[in-house]
Design a protein around this motif. Structure first.
Motif, PDB file in Angstrom:
ATOM      1  N   ASP A  85       1.325  -1.217  -0.408  1.00  0.00           N
ATOM      2  CA  ASP A  85       0.015  -0.141   0.595  1.00  0.00           C
ATOM      3  C   ASP A  85       0.693   1.247  -0.288  1.00  0.00           C
ATOM      4  O   ASP A  85       0.223   2.961   0.574  1.00  0.00           O
ATOM      5  N   LYS A  91       2.942  10.126  -1.141  1.00  0.00           N
ATOM      6  CA  LYS A  91       1.785  10.275  -1.126  1.00  0.00           C
ATOM      7  C   LYS A  91       2.357  11.636   0.197  1.00  0.00           C
ATOM      8  O   LYS A  91       1.071  11.655   1.653  1.00  0.00           O
ATOM      9  N   LYS A 104       3.186   1.317  -4.906  1.00  0.00           N
ATOM     10  CA  LYS A 104       4.213   0.810  -5.887  1.00  0.00           C
ATOM     11  C   LYS A 104       3.345   0.476  -7.106  1.00  0.00           C
ATOM     12  O   LYS A 104       4.079   1.264  -8.484  1.00  0.00           O
ATOM     13  N   SER A 105       2.305  -0.156  -7.269  1.00  0.00           N
ATOM     14  CA  SER A 105       1.771  -0.181  -8.317  1.00  0.00           C
ATOM     15  C   SER A 105       1.349   0.917  -9.184  1.00  0.00           C
ATOM     16  O   SER A 105       1.400   1.283 -10.472  1.00  0.00           O
ATOM     17  N   THR A 106       0.527   2.353  -8.241  1.00  0.00           N
ATOM     18  CA  THR A 106       0.700   3.731  -8.712  1.00  0.00           C
ATOM     19  C   THR A 106       1.566   4.710  -9.062  1.00  0.00           C
ATOM     20  O   THR A 106       1.331   4.452 -10.311  1.00  0.00           O
ATOM     21  N   ASP A 153       0.904  14.896  -0.021  1.00  0.00           N
ATOM     22  CA  ASP A 153      -0.193  15.428  -0.567  1.00  0.00           C
ATOM     23  C   ASP A 153      -1.027  15.186   0.847  1.00  0.00           C
ATOM     24  O   ASP A 153      -1.270  16.157   1.132  1.00  0.00           O
TER      25      ASP A 153
END
Ligand code: GDP
Length: 463
Positions: A43, A182, A46-48, A184
Motif C-alpha cells: 500500500d 503520498k 508501488k503500483s500507482t 499530498d
C-alpha cells in the motif's frame, strides 16, 4: 570432457578476471538497460507509481493505467505485470525468450528502464526477491502519511520497508532511490520528509547502504508531483530543488555488464524447426558475446555447435552481448544435447558443473522447518534439480549478515543461514559473486518456494 567439468578456465584467465565493463559500447538505439526494482511496504503506492511513470512516459494509455489501478485494488494489490503485459512482451513470451521478472519498461534519457515487479504482499516475497536478485538499483517507496510510514517500519512485527531494504542490499544492490510518497497527505511538509529521512536513513546505513548512494525524493504518485518533471505544487517546490524521480534514475551509475567475460547463455527454451531442420534456443546472454558463425560449447554435454543465426528484439543481428535477450539457431549438434538449464559457453571457457553447492539462504514463511536431510527442488537459472540439504553450516544475523550462531539443527521461517546441498544430477552453476544470473538459487518443496539464496561455493564435480 571431464576436464571441461572440473576446470573452470575462466577463473584463471587474467584477461577475463578484470572482466566487468560498463555497456556504453552498445549499438545505437540499444540504450543501456537498467533493471529497476520497485520495492516497499504493501500500500505504499508501488503500483500507482509504476503505472503513473509508464503512462507519463508513453508506455501505457490512461485507460490501461486506470484499469490496472482498479484491478490492483480489487485483487488486493495483485502483481502489476500481468495487468500491464505490453504487446512486445506477449510476443516475446510466445517466442519463448527469457523474461526478466518485470515486463514493464520505459526509456529515460540515458536508460532503457525495466521495472521489476515486486508487490508488497507477504505472499509475494519470492517475487520480490527474484526481482531483487536481478536489480541494478531499486526504488524504495515509503508512505509518508501519519502512521503508515511507522507501520512499514514496524507493522506486523517486521514492516516490509525494512525487510525489503535488507533483502535488496543482501543481494548486492547498492544504489537506492527512496521515494517518499503520498506527500499530498502530509501537506508536502518538509518536517515530515526530514523526519522520515532521519529515521529510515539510519536504518539503511545499518544495512550497509552508503549515504552517497541514497537519493531521497518527496513525491505524490497520485498527484503527479516530482515524477518526471519538477513539482508543480508551489509549497513543495519552495523547499525541494533536487531531482525529480526520472532525473534521479538517470543519475544512477550505469550497471556493469560482463561483456568481456567468457560467454554464458543459459538456455531457457529449445525449439526444433522441423521444416528447416535446425535447432533454435532462446535465452538471455548473461556474460560475454556471441557472434554469427562462431562455435559454442554446450554444457553440460560438452558438445560443440556452430551459430547459424542470431535474433535480437525480433530482428536478425550479427552479434549479441551480455544483457541481450536472443533467439539463436545452431547447427552441427543433436537436439538431445540441448536442454533448458544447459548453458552455451565459449569453447575454451566452460561454465562449472557441480552437484554439491554451498548456499547462503533466506528461509521464507514455511510450515515444516528445514533440517539436515530435507529433500528440496533446487532452481538455478533455468535448471531444476532434486536436492538434499546435507549440512547447515551456520546461522546468519538478519541485519548484518554475519555468523550469529554455529550449526543450528533446524531452520525456521525468516532465518538466514549457510547450507550445503547435494544434487541428484549436476547443474551448470557459478558463484553469485562471479555471475549473478548463474549463482542465484531457489529452494522449493511441495510447490512452494521455501528459501531463496545465492551460491557462495561451487564444489568441483569429481572429488
Ligand atoms: P502498492 O501496494 O504499494 O502497490 O500500493 P498501491 O499503488 O496499490 O496504492 C495503495 C493505495 O494508496 C491506493 O489506494 C492508491 O490509490 C493510494 N496512493 C498511491 N499513491 C498515492 C499518493 O501519492 N497519494 C495518495 N493520497 N494516495 C496514493
Amino acid at each position: 570432457l571431464e576436464n571441461k567439468f572440473t576446470e573452470n578456465k575462466g577463473e584463471s584467465q587474467d584477461e577475463y578476471k578484470s572482466g566487468k565493463v560498463a555497456v556504453n559500447d552498445q549499438e545505437p538505439g540499444n540504450q543501456n538497460q537498467l533493471n529497476l526494482a520497485i520495492v516497499g511496504h504493501v500500500d505504499s503506492g508501488k503500483s500507482t507509481l509504476s503505472g503513473r511513470l509508464l503512462h507519463l512516459l508513453g508506455r501505457i494509455s490512461k485507460k490501461e493505467m486506470h484499469k490496472n489501478e482498479k484491478e490492483a485494488k480489487e485483487k488486493g494489490k495483485g502483481s502489476f505485470t500481468y495487468a500491464w503485459a505490453l504487446d512486445e512482451s506477449n510476443e516475446e513470451r510466445e517466442r519463448g525468450i527469457t523474461m526478466t521478472v518485470g515486463i514493464a519498461y520505459f526509456n529515460s534519457k540515458k536508460y532503457h528502464v525495466v521495472l521489476l515487479d515486486s508487490p508488497g504482499h507477504k505472499d509475494f516475497v519470492p517475487n520480490m526477491i527474484s526481482g531483487a536478485t536481478q536489480a541494478d538499483a531499486a526504488v524504495l517507496v515509503v508512505d509518508a502519511s501519519m502512521g503508515s510510514f511507522e507501520a512499514g517500519m514496524n507493522g506486523n512485527g517486521f514492516g516490509q520497508t525494512k525487510e525489503h531494504a535488507q533483502l535488496i542490499r543482501s543481494f548486492g544492490v547498492e544504489q537506492l532511490i527512496v521515494a517518499i510518497n503520498k506527500m499530498d497527505l502530509v501537506d508536502y511538509k518538509k518536517e515530515r520528509f526530514d523526519s522520515i529521512k532521519v529515521q529510515l536513513g539510519s536504518f539503511l546505513r545499518s544495512c550497509g547502504f552508503k549515504e552517497s548512494c541514497i537519493t531521497w525524493i518527496p513525491i505524490s504518485a497520485m498527484g503527479n508531483q516530482n515524477l518526471v518533471t519538477a513539482p508543480s505544487d508551489a509549497y513543495l517546490s519552495s523547499w525541494y530543488q533536487g531531482s525529480c524521480l526520472l532525473n534521479a534514475i538517470d543519475l544512477l551509475q550505469p550497471p556493469l555488464r560482463d561483456v568481456s567475460k567468457p560467454l554464458r547463455l543459459p538456455i531457457c527454451d529449445v525449439t526444433k524447426l522441423h521444416t528447416l531442420g535446425f535447432i533454435a534456443v532462446s535465452g538471455k546472454v548473461e556474460a560475454g558475446v556471441v557472434k554469427n558463425g562462431s562455435q559454442v560449447l554446450l554444457m553440460p554435454s560438452g558438445e560443440i555447435a556452430t551459430i547459424r543465426s542470431i535474433e535480437r528484439n525480433s530482428s536478425p543481428c550479427n552479434a549479441a552481448s551480455a544483457g541481450d535477450n536472443v533467439g539463436i539457431s545452431l547447427h552441427g549438434v543433436d537436439q538431445i544435447h540441448l536442454i533448458p538449464g544447459g548453458v552455451l559457453c565459449h569453447p575454451d571457457y566452460p561454465v562449472s558443473v557441480s552437484r554439491r553447492l554451498e548456499l547462503k539462504i533466506l528461509v521464507l514463511d514455511i510450515k515444516m522447518p528445514i533440517i539436515i536431510g530435507s529433500q528440496v527442488e533446487l532452481h538455478i537459472h533455468h535448471a531444476k534439480e532434486a536436492a538434499r540439504v546435507v549440512k547447515i553450516i551456520s546461522e546468519l544475523d538478519q541485519k548484518t549478515g554475519k555468523v550469529s550462531k554455529g550449526a543450528p539443527r533446524v531452520l525456521k521461517s525468516k532465518q538466514s543461514a549457510i547450507v550445503e546441498v547435494n544434487l541428484e544430477r549436476p547443474v551448470c552453476v557459478e558463484e553469485f559473486s562471479r555471475c549473478k544470473a548463474l549463482g542465484r538459487a531457489f529452494l522449493r518443496s511441495a510447490g512452494n518456494t521455501i528459501a531463496v539464496g545465492i551460491v557462495t561455493r561451487v564444489f568441483p564435480l569429481y572429488i
